[in-house]
Design a protein around this motif. Structure first.
Motif, PDB file in Angstrom:
ATOM      1  N   UNK A   1       7.046   1.976  -4.386  1.00  0.00           N
ATOM      2  CA  UNK A   1       7.562   3.339  -4.272  1.00  0.00           C
ATOM      3  C   UNK A   1       8.895   3.286  -3.521  1.00  0.00           C
ATOM      4  N   UNK A   2      10.009   3.768  -4.115  1.00  0.00           N
ATOM      5  CA  UNK A   2      11.316   3.622  -3.481  1.00  0.00           C
ATOM      6  C   UNK A   2      11.437   4.311  -2.122  1.00  0.00           C
ATOM      7  N   UNK A   3      10.724   5.413  -1.939  1.00  0.00           N
ATOM      8  CA  UNK A   3      10.811   6.127  -0.655  1.00  0.00           C
ATOM      9  C   UNK A   3      10.137   5.310   0.444  1.00  0.00           C
ATOM     10  N   UNK A   4       8.912   4.851   0.171  1.00  0.00           N
ATOM     11  CA  UNK A   4       8.204   4.044   1.167  1.00  0.00           C
ATOM     12  C   UNK A   4       8.898   2.712   1.393  1.00  0.00           C
ATOM     13  N   UNK A   5       9.431   2.127   0.315  1.00  0.00           N
ATOM     14  CA  UNK A   5      10.160   0.860   0.445  1.00  0.00           C
ATOM     15  C   UNK A   5      11.389   1.062   1.316  1.00  0.00           C
ATOM     16  N   UNK A   6      12.042   2.214   1.173  1.00  0.00           N
ATOM     17  CA  UNK A   6      13.197   2.532   2.010  1.00  0.00           C
ATOM     18  C   UNK A   6      12.817   2.645   3.479  1.00  0.00           C
ATOM     19  N   UNK A   7      11.649   3.236   3.754  1.00  0.00           N
ATOM     20  CA  UNK A   7      11.177   3.335   5.140  1.00  0.00           C
ATOM     21  C   UNK A   7      10.964   1.937   5.721  1.00  0.00           C
ATOM     22  N   UNK A   8      10.263   1.094   4.968  1.00  0.00           N
ATOM     23  CA  UNK A   8      10.005  -0.273   5.425  1.00  0.00           C
ATOM     24  C   UNK A   8      11.321  -1.016   5.633  1.00  0.00           C
ATOM     25  N   UNK A   9      12.233  -0.866   4.670  1.00  0.00           N
ATOM     26  CA  UNK A   9      13.512  -1.578   4.741  1.00  0.00           C
ATOM     27  C   UNK A   9      14.304  -1.148   5.954  1.00  0.00           C
TER      28      UNK A   9
ATOM     29  N   UNK B   1     -13.995  -7.769   1.631  1.00  0.00           N
ATOM     30  CA  UNK B   1     -13.622  -8.465   2.857  1.00  0.00           C
ATOM     31  C   UNK B   1     -12.139  -8.782   2.962  1.00  0.00           C
ATOM     32  N   UNK B   2     -11.321  -8.097   2.171  1.00  0.00           N
ATOM     33  CA  UNK B   2      -9.870  -8.337   2.197  1.00  0.00           C
ATOM     34  C   UNK B   2      -9.210  -7.287   3.079  1.00  0.00           C
ATOM     35  N   UNK B   3      -8.299  -7.732   3.933  1.00  0.00           N
ATOM     36  CA  UNK B   3      -7.575  -6.827   4.813  1.00  0.00           C
ATOM     37  C   UNK B   3      -6.522  -6.082   3.999  1.00  0.00           C
ATOM     38  N   UNK B   4      -6.540  -4.758   4.062  1.00  0.00           N
ATOM     39  CA  UNK B   4      -5.603  -3.911   3.330  1.00  0.00           C
ATOM     40  C   UNK B   4      -4.926  -2.959   4.308  1.00  0.00           C
ATOM     41  N   UNK B   5      -3.814  -2.364   3.854  1.00  0.00           N
ATOM     42  CA  UNK B   5      -3.151  -1.341   4.673  1.00  0.00           C
ATOM     43  C   UNK B   5      -3.216  -0.017   3.938  1.00  0.00           C
ATOM     44  N   UNK B   6      -3.164   1.059   4.702  1.00  0.00           N
ATOM     45  CA  UNK B   6      -3.196   2.396   4.112  1.00  0.00           C
ATOM     46  C   UNK B   6      -1.864   2.688   3.431  1.00  0.00           C
ATOM     47  N   UNK B   7      -1.862   3.628   2.514  1.00  0.00           N
ATOM     48  CA  UNK B   7      -0.651   3.950   1.756  1.00  0.00           C
ATOM     49  C   UNK B   7       0.455   4.480   2.659  1.00  0.00           C
ATOM     50  N   UNK B   8       0.088   5.102   3.766  1.00  0.00           N
ATOM     51  CA  UNK B   8       1.086   5.691   4.655  1.00  0.00           C
ATOM     52  C   UNK B   8       1.547   4.729   5.749  1.00  0.00           C
ATOM     53  N   UNK B   9       1.035   3.512   5.753  1.00  0.00           N
ATOM     54  CA  UNK B   9       1.343   2.555   6.824  1.00  0.00           C
ATOM     55  C   UNK B   9       2.778   2.063   6.718  1.00  0.00           C
ATOM     56  N   UNK B  10       3.394   1.917   7.882  1.00  0.00           N
ATOM     57  CA  UNK B  10       4.728   1.318   7.975  1.00  0.00           C
ATOM     58  C   UNK B  10       4.668   0.254   9.065  1.00  0.00           C
ATOM     59  N   UNK B  11       5.528  -0.751   8.996  1.00  0.00           N
ATOM     60  CA  UNK B  11       5.517  -1.777  10.043  1.00  0.00           C
ATOM     61  C   UNK B  11       5.811  -1.159  11.405  1.00  0.00           C
TER      62      UNK B  11
END
Length: 192
Positions: free
Chosen positions: A30-38, A74-84
């Motif tokens: 998602x470009x918006x979330x990717x922009x937040x992470x970036x 048993x796999x560690x996942x992150x929520x859709x709203x998670x940011x570093x």
């Protein structure tokens, strides 16, 4: 073998695996979330033009526990709203703090809070006072770096303009060459 995109993080997918409790998460599509992470990663790396590629990852050490969950497999996942989540402390800041905690002098001496209230409150710790003394020199370094960055940006824009003008000149010369070759071909065919 992708490495965590954050600066000074030593987690690499070939060394630290899921069995060690480390998971790696790719940048969102998602470009918006990717922009937040970036933007978070570029601020931490202190790079204005950081751009993730297809193999860029962030390790699980840079996410809050409430942003992660374990799937039914048993796999560690992150929520859709998670940011570093990145602390604003750099390794140099950590060294300065360690030096201050050791009681060693790191340069300019500050007056005791009891002798001078201008440098800080009476309730400030000595460590906090030393950090306040370092603040002007750090802000001066930031202004120097900002000027350098602005100068490099101006230089880059001048070079881009120069490249564009050279490309245009090359196109004109190529057209002239094509026209010359065409007329030469006509003249040589006509004489035979």
């Amino acid at each position: 073998m992708p490495k965590c995109s954050l600066k000074n993080c030593k987690n690499i997918t070939s060394r630290r695996l899921k069995k060690d409790g480390i998971s790696y998460f790719r940048f969102p599509r998602d470009p918006i979330r990717c922009g937040e992470w970036t933007s978070i990663v570029s601020q931490q790396r202190r790079e204005d033009f950081f751009k993730p590629n297809n193999s860029s990852v962030v390790c699980s050490e840079h996410f809050l526990e409430e942003d992660m969950y374990v799937s039914s497999k048993g796999i560690k996942r992150i929520r859709k709203t998670a940011v570093p989540h990145v602390a604003d402390i750099t390794p140099q800041d950590l060294k300065d703090i360690e030096n201050l905690d050791d009681g060693r002098d790191t340069g300019k001496k500050c007056k005791s809070p009891t002798t001078s209230l201008s440098s800080g409150s009476v309730l400030d710790t000595p460590r906090k006072l030393r950090m306040k003394c370092k603040l002007p020199s750090c802000s001066k370094r930031f202004t120097i770096k900002d000027k350098l960055i602005n100068n490099l940006r101006k230089r880059n824009s001048r070079l881009v303009k120069k490249i564009i003008s050279l490309k245009n000149a090359l196109k004109v010369l190529k057209k002239r060459l094509d026209r010359y070759n065409y007329t030469y071909a006509i003249v040589t065919n006509y004489t035979y």
